[in-house]
Design an enzyme around this catalytic site. Structure first.
Site, PDB file in Angstrom:
ATOM      1  N   CYS A 189       2.457   2.748  -3.327  1.00 55.73           N
ATOM      2  CA  CYS A 189       1.695   3.642  -4.201  1.00 55.73           C
ATOM      3  C   CYS A 189       1.168   4.855  -3.437  1.00 55.73           C
ATOM      4  CB  CYS A 189       0.501   2.913  -4.806  1.00 55.73           C
ATOM      5  SG  CYS A 189       0.974   1.619  -5.955  1.00 55.73           S
ATOM      6  N   HIS A 190       0.656   4.621  -2.228  1.00 58.55           N
ATOM      7  CA  HIS A 190      -0.025   5.702  -1.513  1.00 58.55           C
ATOM      8  C   HIS A 190       0.887   6.540  -0.642  1.00 58.55           C
ATOM      9  CE1 HIS A 190      -4.099   4.573  -2.665  1.00 58.55           C
ATOM     10  NE2 HIS A 190      -3.767   3.309  -2.460  1.00 58.55           N
ATOM     11  N   CYS A 212       0.858  -1.198   0.000  1.00 54.92           N
ATOM     12  CA  CYS A 212       0.000   0.000   0.000  1.00 54.92           C
ATOM     13  C   CYS A 212       0.890   1.243   0.000  1.00 54.92           C
ATOM     14  CB  CYS A 212      -0.882   0.044   1.236  1.00 54.92           C
ATOM     15  SG  CYS A 212      -1.735  -1.485   1.622  1.00 54.92           S
ATOM     16  N   CYS A 238     -27.899  -7.976  13.101  1.00 56.76           N
ATOM     17  CA  CYS A 238     -29.237  -7.441  13.319  1.00 56.76           C
ATOM     18  C   CYS A 238     -30.267  -8.276  12.588  1.00 56.76           C
ATOM     19  CB  CYS A 238     -29.326  -5.992  12.832  1.00 56.76           C
ATOM     20  SG  CYS A 238     -28.677  -4.804  14.005  1.00 56.76           S
ATOM     21  N   CYS A 250      -7.820  -2.722  -4.921  1.00 51.77           N
ATOM     22  CA  CYS A 250      -6.408  -2.331  -5.010  1.00 51.77           C
ATOM     23  C   CYS A 250      -5.529  -3.574  -4.972  1.00 51.77           C
ATOM     24  CB  CYS A 250      -6.010  -1.425  -3.826  1.00 51.77           C
ATOM     25  SG  CYS A 250      -6.287   0.322  -4.149  1.00 51.77           S
TER      26      CYS A 250
END
Lengths: 263, 106
Positions: A81-82, A78, A224, A116
């Protein structure tokens, strides 16, 4: 009059020990929309606010390590790229689910992470509710802490929002209850020993005491539905995503509290 | 290696009492729960915690199934000298989880 005073007291008390968001103290109630935080007893609020003791931070820490890890045959991470998550991921979680321009459909944060992984990293997706996916969503979510939820709606997402709204109001299951019946109609009342909240999704993924682990909004919705003896929608299904979009719109303006602590 | 978070001051004056906090990620499965198919989920807990400061034993604990998942441990420590604090947890299957933290004298 006494209701207004009680509300004022609630806001004042919660204002006293507020952790700071991006700009000043965090407001847990906006236009009548109340975060699950306001339904917690003070010791659990303190647990969520504690920068060390919040159990969700264990997953955030795991996410931090995963962020820099190489995965997949093309050797990407990650971080590759980021860059630094503090900058790249700031405000990101607050805008999900978001519109994917290419397909015209909403995409959740979990789906984006796996996209991604598939497209950029050629790595296998992390399964729903896996430790890694929870860790990464908790980690990314942390960089929106205190920022108001602002999902994109309108345009191609209008029909999805409407579908989510219908699903939210539809009675279902053996107990023939809709989300609205409890989370709009019976807020503040008791369900056995527990207090019924508005069921807002601003803190997810949350550390839920009932599960003694982190849980995504998907898991919450499924729980729920199990609770009213209805068939849950599979995570990532169109109904599940439409509901999640509606819940994000319903929580608009509330602060992101990831990782929140809930009962 | 499960995630461990350890909080203690970096420095302390000789004789100062400091608070140490530790959180370790672990399911602490009691052995009494059943899965969605009704099958019992086997017990898997951390059954022992040992804290040492350099060569001295600080505290030792036997843990049982009443301890919640991702257990939180906090204790006070009197720091007399600089040294390394080590915490070790033992899993039912014999695996050890460790964390350490260096405390210098202020």
């Amino acid at each position: 009059m006494s209701k207004a005073l009680a509300l004022l007291a609630l806001l004042t008390t919660s204002a006293l020990a507020l952790p700071a968001g991006a700009e000043g103290p965090i407001l847990y109630e906006v236009d009548g929309r109340r975060s699950g935080y306001t339904f917690l007893p003070s010791d659990l609020q303190a647990l969520q606010d504690d920068p060390f003791e919040n159990p969700g931070l264990l997953w955030v820490e795991q996410g931090r390590l995963l962020w820099s890890e190489f995965d997949g045959p093309v050797g990407r991470s990650c971080a590759g790229c980021h860059g630094l998550a503090d900058e790249a991921m700031s405000g990101v979680r607050a805008r999900y689910p978001r519109l994917d321009a290419a397909t015209g459909r909403p995409v959740t944060l979990e789906q984006q992470i796996n996209r991604c992984r598939r497209v950029q990293m050629k790595a296998p997706p992390w399964s729903w509710e896996s430790a890694e996916l929870l860790a990464m969503t908790a980690f990314i979510g942390k960089f929106s802490y205190g920022l108001p939820i602002e999902p994109t709606i309108g345009g191609p997402l209008t029909s999805w929002l409407e579908r989510g709204r219908e699903l939210y109001h539809a009675r279902r299951g053996q107990l023939d209850l809709s989300c609205a019946d409890c989370h709009d109609g019976l807020v503040g009342r008791h369900l056995r020993g527990d207090l019924i909240s508005q069921g807002q999704s601003n803190g997810h993924p949350v550390y839920r005491l009932l599960w003694q682990t982190m849980g995504s909004i998907s898991r919450m919705i499924q729980w729920c539905m199990d609770a009213v003896r209805a068939e849950p929608y599979p995570p990532g299904s169109e109904e599940a995503v439409a509901l999640e979009l509606y819940l994000a719109w319903r929580a608009r303006g509330l602060p992101v509290e990831t990782p929140a602590v809930r009962r | 290696m499960p995630t461990v978070r350890l909080q203690a001051p970096e420095k302390a004056r000789p004789g100062e009492i400091v608070e140490v906090k530790a959180l370790v990620q672990h399911p602490m499965e009691s052995g009494f729960r059943r899965d969605a198919r009704g099958q019992p989920i086997p017990r898997k807990i951390l059954n022992k915690v040992t804290v040492t400061f350099e060569d001295e034993l600080v505290l030792e604990g036997d843990w049982f199934i009443g301890v919640a998942a991702s257990p939180f441990l906090a204790f006070d420590l009197r720091v007399e000298r600089a040294g390394t604090l080590r915490i070790t947890w033992r899993d039912d299957d014999g695996t050890l989880i460790t964390a350490q933290h260096r405390i210098e004298l202020a």
